[in-house]
Design an enzyme around this catalytic site. Structure first.
Site, PDB file in Angstrom:
ATOM      1  CB  CYS A  97      33.346  33.620  77.723  1.00  0.00           C
ATOM      2  SG  CYS A  97      34.456  33.882  76.325  1.00  0.00           S
ATOM      3  CG  HIS A 125      30.987  21.952  77.748  1.00  0.00           C
ATOM      4  ND1 HIS A 125      30.823  23.297  77.965  1.00  0.00           N
ATOM      5  CD2 HIS A 125      32.297  21.680  78.044  1.00  0.00           C
ATOM      6  CE1 HIS A 125      31.971  23.820  78.346  1.00  0.00           C
ATOM      7  NE2 HIS A 125      32.880  22.858  78.409  1.00  0.00           N
ATOM      8  CD  GLU A 127      30.947  27.344  75.053  1.00  0.00           C
ATOM      9  OE1 GLU A 127      30.868  27.440  73.807  1.00  0.00           O
ATOM     10  OE2 GLU A 127      32.027  27.287  75.682  1.00  0.00           O
ATOM     11  CB  THR A 164      34.018  28.876  72.683  1.00  0.00           C
ATOM     12  OG1 THR A 164      33.970  28.318  74.000  1.00  0.00           O
ATOM     13  CG2 THR A 164      32.896  29.881  72.506  1.00  0.00           C
ATOM     14  CB  CYS A 192      37.447  30.710  71.760  1.00  0.00           C
ATOM     15  SG  CYS A 192      38.545  31.895  72.563  1.00  0.00           S
ATOM     16  CB  SER A 220      38.929  21.939  81.486  1.00  0.00           C
ATOM     17  OG  SER A 220      39.166  22.853  80.438  1.00  0.00           O
ATOM     18  CG  ASN A 222      40.106  24.785  77.385  1.00  0.00           C
ATOM     19  OD1 ASN A 222      41.313  24.888  77.542  1.00  0.00           O
ATOM     20  ND2 ASN A 222      39.237  25.139  78.331  1.00  0.00           N
TER      21      ASN A 222
END
Length: 662
Positions: A97, A125, A127, A164, A192, A220, A222
């Site tokens: 991303c 996570h 990320e 994010t 984000c 997930s 988010n």
């Protein structure tokens, strides 16, 4: 049953780009395709890719085919993993991303500059693991304020970034603590923008529905946060991956149902859930399908370089503005493409939720971003306005953004207009820096269309305005009329006052009822003065102004203050052979004749009185019309005979005694 579907439900542009990348390669490439970890946190998408021959692996060591291609997932990977791919000559496609890639660059730069890296997020996570890999896995990873208190040394130079998808409230709490305790902390808000918008919209919907559905992968981050937020405001909130996970005994009739979905949730899963819910209730699906279709309809639009399009601002950072264009990727306006004014920040120009018209610079910059420019569009429209104002000799407004050699640069509707020093004002200006950041009105006096150069004049506008004001002034001026003017210039003989395009003179004698040596004792340049026209010569264009107020005339004050026979305190201000002048109040002097100074004959006033001495005297005569007051000290002392001749020695001794007695 009524649906309220979040407009932000479904893929964000980073995920959309990653998914498109994989599916496009499946169609075009005959080699084996792997993804480093699940491409996104959505089991249905991962299973669908697996059915098409795309396998998710945890490490490049798991690659079994010599000729294969690896897709780096949206969450990103550590720098060392990129190195490993290149060392092993493994072909890869980077679907990281763009928001995440930006964090990698921030972390790497500041780690190399000696900063301690703080990552706000979940240490498990992928990320966060990837971000940590850009500072040699040395970051302090925190998830709450207590973590910060325990792990952070505020004496270190610190660089703070966020996962994010981190919760905004958590980020604000942590950064607020860091700001208040660490002096050398650089904080980068890397949440984000789509995440912010998605979470705020979910909260808004959850507050107004009976049932809230959050559709998306259980792993997930988010999506989990969306479910957490919705649960606060709607007790019947369900986090599901598919329709089958929804309690089948749930009564949906006559219910208002809210639907949102994580950034990793494909549109077809959302649509499937809606269709099955409506089928279960034996309702017509047309309305529900139409509502959903409308929410995703714009995802089918196409963009081309050079297009002028409208979008909605979904995020604003220190250096960029993020715009929802209804395209599969959101647009980015870098600050250099937002404005030429260095004194403003993006938040001064746009706010989240604003509709904005932009110029498409590039549909894909190589990292999946649609590059936009507001400045370029402003320039296109600005030149149309500049040309029109030049042809019509119209006045335009601009802001001074720069002082250059020989003049200033004013920004007019996005166009840089040069104003020569001689045209900046109607008077000489030694330092042009005083005009920086000021708004000015100007006239375009020269235009070069080919070179896109414009020259302006502030002076022309000032002079024209002064001419209009002067004409209006002379048409209406008359003796006795009062004005509020600005003191423009002081001279030895008076003060010049700008009455609005026309100057008048207050003579020094009209400035004060008392005597002054220079006008600066009463006024200074820039003061606002209340004046009236005392004399007028329209032919010679000369105006004399009155400034003193009649009610401030000390002789008028004396008339109401003093009466014949009053005993007053006064101060000796001047001695003359025939007596002493004393000040009763500022501007009003009286005379004590030499014969009224003492109850004996004296040779001169100085034998008894001195300048500055305060005495008591009785008013014995008043002629205020002629500004004369006579006083007597003698009458307060009592009378006695004054001998015709006195021994000189005795006289001096008696005079000295008499003087001391006062």
């Amino acid at each position: 049953m009524e649906f309220i579907i979040a407009e932000t439900a479904g893929f964000c542009f980073g995920v959309s780009r990653a998914i498109d990348t994989v599916y496009d390669n499946v169609k075009e490439c005959k080699t084996k395709i792997y993804t480093l970890g699940p491409i996104i946190h959505n089991k249905q998408v991962v299973d669908d890719l697996h059915s098409k021959g795309v396998d998710a692996i945890d490490s490049i060591k798991d690659i079994k085919d010599e000729k294969s291609k690896v897709v780096v997932r949206t969450h990103g990977i550590a720098k060392e993993v990129y190195n490993e791919l290149e060392i092993n000559n493994i072909e890869y496609i980077d679907a990281t991303c763009p928001y995440v890639r930006k964090i990698h660059k921030i972390v790497e730069k500041h780690y190399n500059d000696g900063y301690r890296i703080i990552i706000v997020g979940n240490r498990e996570h992928p990320e966060v693991i990837g971000i940590n890999g850009w500072c040699n896995n040395s970051a302090i990873i925190v998830d709450n304020v207590e973590d910060v208190k325990e792990k952070l040394k505020c004496t270190d130079k610190t660089c703070v970034v966020a996962q994010t998808t981190i919760n905004r409230e958590k980020w604000d709490d942590i950064t607020r603590y860091i700001k208040s305790h660490c002096q050398e902390a650089l904080i980068f808000d890397t949440i984000c923008s789509a995440t912010n918008l998605r979470q705020s919209e979910a909260e808004k919907i959850a507050k107004q529905v009976d049932i809230m559905l959050v559709i998306g992968g259980k792993h997930s981050s988010n999506t989990q946060k969306l479910a957490e937020i919705c649960s606060r405001y709607c007790k019947d909130t369900y986090h599901i991956e598919t329709f089958e996970e929804l309690p089948q005994n749930l009564n949906l009739s006559d219910k208002k149902i809210g639907i949102t979905a994580g950034a990793s949730t494909p549109a077809w899963i959302i649509k499937e859930v809606i269709n099955k819910m409506t089928e279960k209730e034996n309702l017509k699906t047309n309305d529900a399908e139409m509502s959903f279709a409308e929410a995703f309809e714009q995802s089918l639009i196409t963009l081309n370089t050079g297009d002028i399009v409208k979008g909605t601002v979904i995020g604003v950072s220190n250096n960029e503005v993020y715009v929802d264009l209804g395209f599969k990727s959101d647009g980015i306006i870098h600050i250099s493409e937002l404005t030429d004014d260095p004194s403003v920040s993006p938040e001064d120009i746009v706010k989240v939720g604003d509709e904005i018209e932009v110029f498409v610079v590039r549909v894909d910059d190589g990292e999946g971003n649609v590059l936009l420019s507001k400045k370029k569009l402003d320039s296109i429209k600005g030149w149309e306005m500049i040309e029109s104002s030049f042809n019509n000799k119209a006045t335009v407004k601009g802001k001074v953004i720069e002082v250059v050699n020989g003049g200033i640069i004013a920004l007019v509707n996005g166009i840089r207009v040069f104003v020569p020093a001689s045209q900046v004002s109607d008077r000489y200006v030694s330092d042009l820096n005083g005009f920086l950041k000021q708004n000015v009105s100007l006239r375009i006096i020269d235009l070069n269309k080919k070179k896109k150069r414009a020259v302006g004049s502030v002076r022309a506008v000032i002079e024209e305005e002064k001419e209009k004001k002067a004409e209006e002034f002379w048409n209406n001026v008359e003796v006795g009329k009062r004005y509020s003017g600005v003191v423009k210039k002081l001279t030895d003989f008076g003060a010049f006052v700008d009455l609005g395009g026309v100057d008048g003179l207050i003579h020094i004698s009209e400035l004060s009822w008392s005597k002054i040596k220079h006008p600066s004792e009463v006024l200074k340049e820039g003061d606002v003065a209340e004046v009236y026209i005392s004399e007028l010569d329209k032919e010679k264009k000369r105006i004399s102004l009155g400034f003193k107020k009649a009610e401030d005339n000390p002789w008028v004050i004396a008339k109401s203050k003093f009466n014949l026979g009053d005993v007053v305190k006064c101060k000796v201000v001047r001695l003359v052979p025939f007596g002493a002048f004393v000040e009763l109040i500022p501007g009003v002097d009286g005379l004590i004749h030499i014969s009224q100074i003492a109850n004996k004959r004296i040779g001169k006033p100085a034998d008894v009185l001195s300048i500055g001495q305060e005495v008591e005297a009785k008013i014995i005569e008043m002629d205020l019309d002629n500004q004369k007051i006579s006083l007597s000290i003698r009458e307060l002392l009592g009378t006695q005979d004054i001998p015709a001749e006195e021994n000189t020695a005795d006289k001096k001794e008696k005079d000295e005694e008499q003087r001391i007695s006062f």
